[in-house]
Design a protein around this motif. Structure first.
Motif, mmCIF file in Angstrom:
data_model
loop_
_atom_site.group_PDB
_atom_site.id
_atom_site.type_symbol
_atom_site.label_atom_id
_atom_site.label_comp_id
_atom_site.label_asym_id
_atom_site.label_seq_id
_atom_site.Cartn_x
_atom_site.Cartn_y
_atom_site.Cartn_z
ATOM 1 N N GLY A 148 8.057 -9.527 17.271
ATOM 2 C CA GLY A 148 9.386 -10.103 17.085
ATOM 3 C C GLY A 148 9.338 -11.608 16.933
ATOM 4 N N PHE A 149 8.437 -12.238 17.694
ATOM 5 C CA PHE A 149 8.325 -13.698 17.636
ATOM 6 C C PHE A 149 7.496 -14.170 16.443
ATOM 7 C CE2 PHE A 149 8.680 -13.862 22.553
ATOM 8 C CZ PHE A 149 10.040 -13.595 22.455
ATOM 9 N N PHE A 150 6.423 -13.411 16.105
ATOM 10 C CA PHE A 150 5.459 -13.895 15.105
ATOM 11 C C PHE A 150 5.408 -13.061 13.823
ATOM 12 C CE2 PHE A 150 3.887 -15.779 19.010
ATOM 13 C CZ PHE A 150 3.495 -17.051 18.604
ATOM 14 N N GLY A 151 6.038 -11.875 13.829
ATOM 15 C CA GLY A 151 5.969 -11.015 12.656
ATOM 16 C C GLY A 151 6.546 -11.670 11.411
ATOM 17 N N GLY A 152 5.823 -11.601 10.302
ATOM 18 C CA GLY A 152 6.258 -12.227 9.058
ATOM 19 C C GLY A 152 5.726 -13.625 8.878
ATOM 20 N N LEU A 153 5.322 -14.267 9.971
ATOM 21 C CA LEU A 153 4.803 -15.630 9.897
ATOM 22 C C LEU A 153 3.297 -15.681 10.109
ATOM 23 C CD1 LEU A 153 5.378 -18.706 9.718
ATOM 24 C CD2 LEU A 153 5.706 -18.672 12.213
ATOM 25 N N ALA A 154 2.815 -14.926 11.086
ATOM 26 C CA ALA A 154 1.385 -14.950 11.421
ATOM 27 C C ALA A 154 0.627 -13.899 10.601
ATOM 28 C CB ALA A 154 1.198 -14.683 12.913
ATOM 29 N N GLN A 155 -0.642 -14.183 10.345
ATOM 30 C CA GLN A 155 -1.499 -13.214 9.666
ATOM 31 C C GLN A 155 -1.729 -11.995 10.574
ATOM 32 O OE1 GLN A 155 -2.566 -12.896 6.748
ATOM 33 N NE2 GLN A 155 -2.676 -14.900 5.747
ATOM 34 N N ASN A 156 -1.663 -10.821 9.973
ATOM 35 C CA ASN A 156 -1.934 -9.576 10.691
ATOM 36 C C ASN A 156 -3.294 -9.054 10.219
ATOM 37 O OD1 ASN A 156 -2.113 -6.847 11.485
ATOM 38 N ND2 ASN A 156 0.113 -6.636 11.501
ATOM 39 N N PRO A 157 -4.330 -9.071 11.079
ATOM 40 C CA PRO A 157 -5.667 -8.634 10.642
ATOM 41 C C PRO A 157 -5.710 -7.212 10.085
ATOM 42 C CG PRO A 157 -5.840 -9.836 12.688
ATOM 43 C CD PRO A 157 -4.363 -9.632 12.444
ATOM 44 N N ILE A 158 -4.824 -6.338 10.559
ATOM 45 C CA ILE A 158 -4.819 -4.984 10.003
ATOM 46 C C ILE A 158 -4.362 -5.017 8.547
ATOM 47 C CG2 ILE A 158 -3.705 -2.729 10.112
ATOM 48 C CD1 ILE A 158 -3.726 -2.881 13.099
ATOM 49 N N HIS A 159 -3.349 -5.823 8.218
ATOM 50 C CA HIS A 159 -2.919 -5.958 6.826
ATOM 51 C C HIS A 159 -4.064 -6.498 5.964
ATOM 52 C CE1 HIS A 159 1.593 -6.436 8.085
ATOM 53 N NE2 HIS A 159 1.071 -5.270 8.426
ATOM 54 N N VAL A 160 -4.735 -7.517 6.484
ATOM 55 C CA VAL A 160 -5.836 -8.138 5.738
ATOM 56 C C VAL A 160 -6.936 -7.110 5.470
ATOM 57 C CG1 VAL A 160 -7.638 -9.907 5.825
ATOM 58 C CG2 VAL A 160 -5.319 -10.433 6.641
ATOM 59 N N LEU A 161 -7.330 -6.385 6.510
ATOM 60 C CA LEU A 161 -8.393 -5.398 6.367
ATOM 61 C C LEU A 161 -7.982 -4.274 5.420
ATOM 62 C CD1 LEU A 161 -11.168 -4.344 7.240
ATOM 63 C CD2 LEU A 161 -10.046 -3.248 9.203
ATOM 64 N N ALA A 162 -6.742 -3.827 5.537
ATOM 65 C CA ALA A 162 -6.273 -2.734 4.677
ATOM 66 C C ALA A 162 -6.335 -3.126 3.203
ATOM 67 C CB ALA A 162 -4.850 -2.339 5.064
ATOM 68 N N ARG A 163 -5.952 -4.377 2.885
ATOM 69 C CA ARG A 163 -6.030 -4.814 1.484
ATOM 70 C C ARG A 163 -7.472 -4.856 0.999
ATOM 71 N NH1 ARG A 163 -1.847 -8.409 3.209
ATOM 72 N NH2 ARG A 163 -3.383 -10.054 3.573
ATOM 73 N N MET A 164 -8.377 -5.317 1.871
ATOM 74 C CA MET A 164 -9.791 -5.372 1.486
ATOM 75 C C MET A 164 -10.337 -3.983 1.196
ATOM 76 S SD MET A 164 -11.212 -7.982 4.352
ATOM 77 C CE MET A 164 -10.867 -9.752 4.328
ATOM 78 N N LEU A 165 -10.016 -3.052 2.065
ATOM 79 C CA LEU A 165 -10.539 -1.702 1.902
ATOM 80 C C LEU A 165 -9.929 -1.012 0.690
ATOM 81 C CD1 LEU A 165 -10.586 -0.558 5.639
ATOM 82 C CD2 LEU A 165 -12.480 -1.469 4.277
ATOM 83 N N ALA A 166 -8.632 -1.209 0.483
ATOM 84 C CA ALA A 166 -7.986 -0.627 -0.699
ATOM 85 C C ALA A 166 -8.578 -1.199 -1.976
ATOM 86 C CB ALA A 166 -6.485 -0.876 -0.654
ATOM 87 N N GLY A 167 -9.026 -2.435 -1.926
ATOM 88 C CA GLY A 167 -9.596 -3.077 -3.106
ATOM 89 C C GLY A 167 -11.015 -2.650 -3.422
ATOM 90 N N LEU A 168 -11.602 -1.752 -2.629
ATOM 91 C CA LEU A 168 -12.954 -1.284 -2.919
ATOM 92 C C LEU A 168 -13.006 -0.391 -4.157
ATOM 93 C CD1 LEU A 168 -14.362 -0.427 0.635
ATOM 94 C CD2 LEU A 168 -15.199 -2.208 -0.928
ATOM 95 N N HIS A 169 -11.861 0.173 -4.565
ATOM 96 C CA HIS A 169 -11.808 1.054 -5.741
ATOM 97 C C HIS A 169 -10.719 0.593 -6.694
ATOM 98 C CE1 HIS A 169 -13.501 3.546 -2.456
ATOM 99 N NE2 HIS A 169 -14.224 4.098 -3.414
ATOM 100 N N ASP A 170 -10.954 0.828 -7.985
ATOM 101 C CA ASP A 170 -9.896 0.556 -8.944
ATOM 102 C C ASP A 170 -9.096 1.830 -9.201
ATOM 103 O OD1 ASP A 170 -11.298 2.160 -10.756
ATOM 104 O OD2 ASP A 170 -12.083 0.477 -11.911
ATOM 105 N N GLU A 171 -8.166 1.782 -10.141
ATOM 106 C CA GLU A 171 -7.277 2.923 -10.374
ATOM 107 C C GLU A 171 -7.999 4.131 -10.960
ATOM 108 O OE1 GLU A 171 -7.365 0.251 -13.933
ATOM 109 O OE2 GLU A 171 -7.115 0.004 -11.758
ATOM 110 N N THR A 172 -9.234 3.950 -11.467
ATOM 111 C CA THR A 172 -9.990 5.084 -12.008
ATOM 112 C C THR A 172 -10.984 5.658 -10.997
ATOM 113 O OG1 THR A 172 -11.847 3.780 -12.909
ATOM 114 C CG2 THR A 172 -9.850 4.003 -14.281
ATOM 115 N N GLY A 173 -10.999 5.116 -9.775
ATOM 116 C CA GLY A 173 -11.918 5.596 -8.754
ATOM 117 C C GLY A 173 -13.261 4.909 -8.727
ATOM 118 N N ARG A 174 -13.472 3.943 -9.605
ATOM 119 C CA ARG A 174 -14.736 3.216 -9.602
ATOM 120 C C ARG A 174 -14.755 2.171 -8.501
ATOM 121 N NH1 ARG A 174 -18.277 3.210 -13.917
ATOM 122 N NH2 ARG A 174 -18.733 0.987 -13.720
#
Length: 461
Positions: free
Chosen positions: A220-246
């Motif tokens: 409530g105090f920091f959401g939206g302002l502070a970096q969330n490591p789970i968000h950061v990690l999730a983007r990194m992991l999702a970026g391991l593949h492109d839309e064709t599965g490569r």
């Protein structure tokens, strides 16, 4: 003809062979638990005595971990020198309450498609190991000798990471080196077709931690302002593949060869039913690289998989925090042309490039091994393939293996030897699980198969 007499001997002596296997299965040689160390020694001693009973000069070789068993026997002059590898250690039996019978009191049971041997280690790998020993026993009983010179090499730590294996191989390289290594720790293709594994995927395993704020934060105090490591990690992991599965890692596919046309055609003839394969685990549609066949994807193409991800509060109820850190375990299956260190470096570079301000990454390597590709240029593989087809009444196949069997690579790296992987396990053997079994047919025809393979490999060229 000697081979016909050897095969008849295997048939006649099958009840006694099953009794011998039962003796070995009763020994609870669980390698990962120190409480079972004496039983691992007992299993090694049992194998030494059994090899000696068929004229093999065998020894238990103690290591810093569980013992190795090494045996040697001569054959006719001019015959090849073969090394046979298997492992006598087994997985733990937990959860014990899911076993229908005592896992170390083997039983012959009736099943839907014939009789099975029910016990821990029946398929992985005591039953498989003993198919070869029984073939050799029959050869000696009928002819008075083995068809060729054979070295037996049995390990007691395969199920616990093989910490003593490579040092032992290095220290005893001259003694162990042979013309060809034979390994029986694989299975029939779709439980029906005899197969020789010619390629094994390698592996890179990596754990990553993303750190952000110094402590967990109130959302409530920091959401939206502070970096969330789970968000950061999730983007990194999702970026391991492109839309064709490569996989998107830099250089990931640079040195990977395409499948040979003749091998591709053979795989197509296997008629792999991917719908049934996926349906057995509650799935229906293939994922992965677009434009690749299912067998290509599980045998000859590399992967990047997230095996675990965690962070923040995961207990009962709810706790609205922004976590200070997030974690993931990631593995890569490697194929010919890929180097484990290069793939690891590319993954770490991918993570670091995606790090925002105020976040850091920490890595922990869990291991890495290159893919294993067998040299099929000589006549041995075709000789063995024909022999297997004669026993099973259907054309044997050259197949890949999506998993990793490090010993095959060690034979090449440490001893400079090629390896041939032949096994008779079935898809429903429940290895590593409660109620493990090995079909009596697999044991019986496995011994007959090895007798045919030994005859084919030992024949004058």
């Amino acid at each position: 003809m000697s081979l016909d007499a050897v095969l008849a001997r295997i048939d006649d002596q099958m009840p006694q062979a099953l009794d011998r296997l039962a003796e070995l299965l009763r020994i609870p040689s669980v390698s990962t638990d120190p409480a079972y160390a004496q039983h691992c020694r007992a299993a090694a001693d049992w194998l030494v005595a059994d090899l000696e009973s068929i004229g093999v000069s065998a020894q238990r070789r103690d290591t810093s971990g569980h013992p190795m068993v090494v045996g040697h026997v001569d054959g006719p002059a001019g015959a090849p020198h073969l090394l046979f590898y298997g492992h006598y250690d087994v997985q733990p039996v937990d959860p014990l309450d899911e076993w229908r019978t005592d896992p170390f009191d083997p039983k012959i049971e009736d099943a839907a498609k014939g009789k099975v041997i029910r016990a821990r280690g029946s398929s992985d790998d005591k039953g498989q190991l003993m198919t070869f020993v029984e073939a050799c026993r029959a050869w000696r009983d009928v002819t008075g000798e083995m068809p060729c010179r054979i070295t037996f090499f049995f390990e007691g730590e395969e199920e616990s990471g093989s910490p003593s294996l490579v040092p032992f191989m290095q220290e005893n390289a001259e003694e162990l080196r042979a013309d060809l290594a034979l390994i029986c720790d694989t299975g029939l293709f779709q439980s029906e077709t005899p197969a020789i594994v010619t390629m094994l995927r390698g592996m890179v395993t990596e754990e990553v931690t993303i750190r952000g704020p110094e402590v967990d934060l109130h959302s409530g105090f920091f959401g939206g302002l502070a970096q969330n490591p789970i968000h950061v990690l999730a983007r990194m992991l999702a970026g391991l593949h492109d839309e064709t599965g490569r996989v998107t890692l830099a250089g990931f596919y640079d040195d990977i060869p395409e499948l040979a046309p003749e091998l591709r055609a053979q795989w197509e003839r296997l008629g792999f039913d991917h719908a049934a394969f996926l349906g057995a685990v509650g799935l229906s549609e293939p994922a992965g690289e677009a434009g690749r066949t299912p067998l290509e994807m599980i045998w000859s193409r590399p992967t990047a998989e997230v095996n675990g991800i965690w962070g923040g509060y995961t207990g009962a109820g709810f706790k609205t925090v922004l976590p200070a850190e997030a974690h993931a375990k990631v593995s890569f299956r490697l194929v010919e042309g890929q180097r484990p260190d290069a793939v690891r470096d590319a993954f770490r570079a991918h993570v670091k490039a995606a790090l925002p301000a105020d976040c850091t990454a920490e890595f922990h390597a869990h291991g890495g091994s290159a893919a294993g590709i067998m040299d099929m240029s000589g006549p041995a593989f075709e000789q063995a393939r024909r022999a297997l087809g004669q026993e099973w009444g259907r054309e044997a196949a050259y197949v890949g293996c999506g998993g990793s069997i490090p010993i095959a690579g060690h034979f090449g790296e440490v001893l400079g030897m090629n390896a041939m992987l032949i096994g008779f396990g079935k898809d429903d053997d429940a290895i590593h699980s409660p109620n493990e079994k090995y079909d009596v047919e697999s044991f019986h025809k496995g011994a007959r198969s090895w007798a045919r393979v030994l005859d084919a490999l030992s024949a004058p060229s």
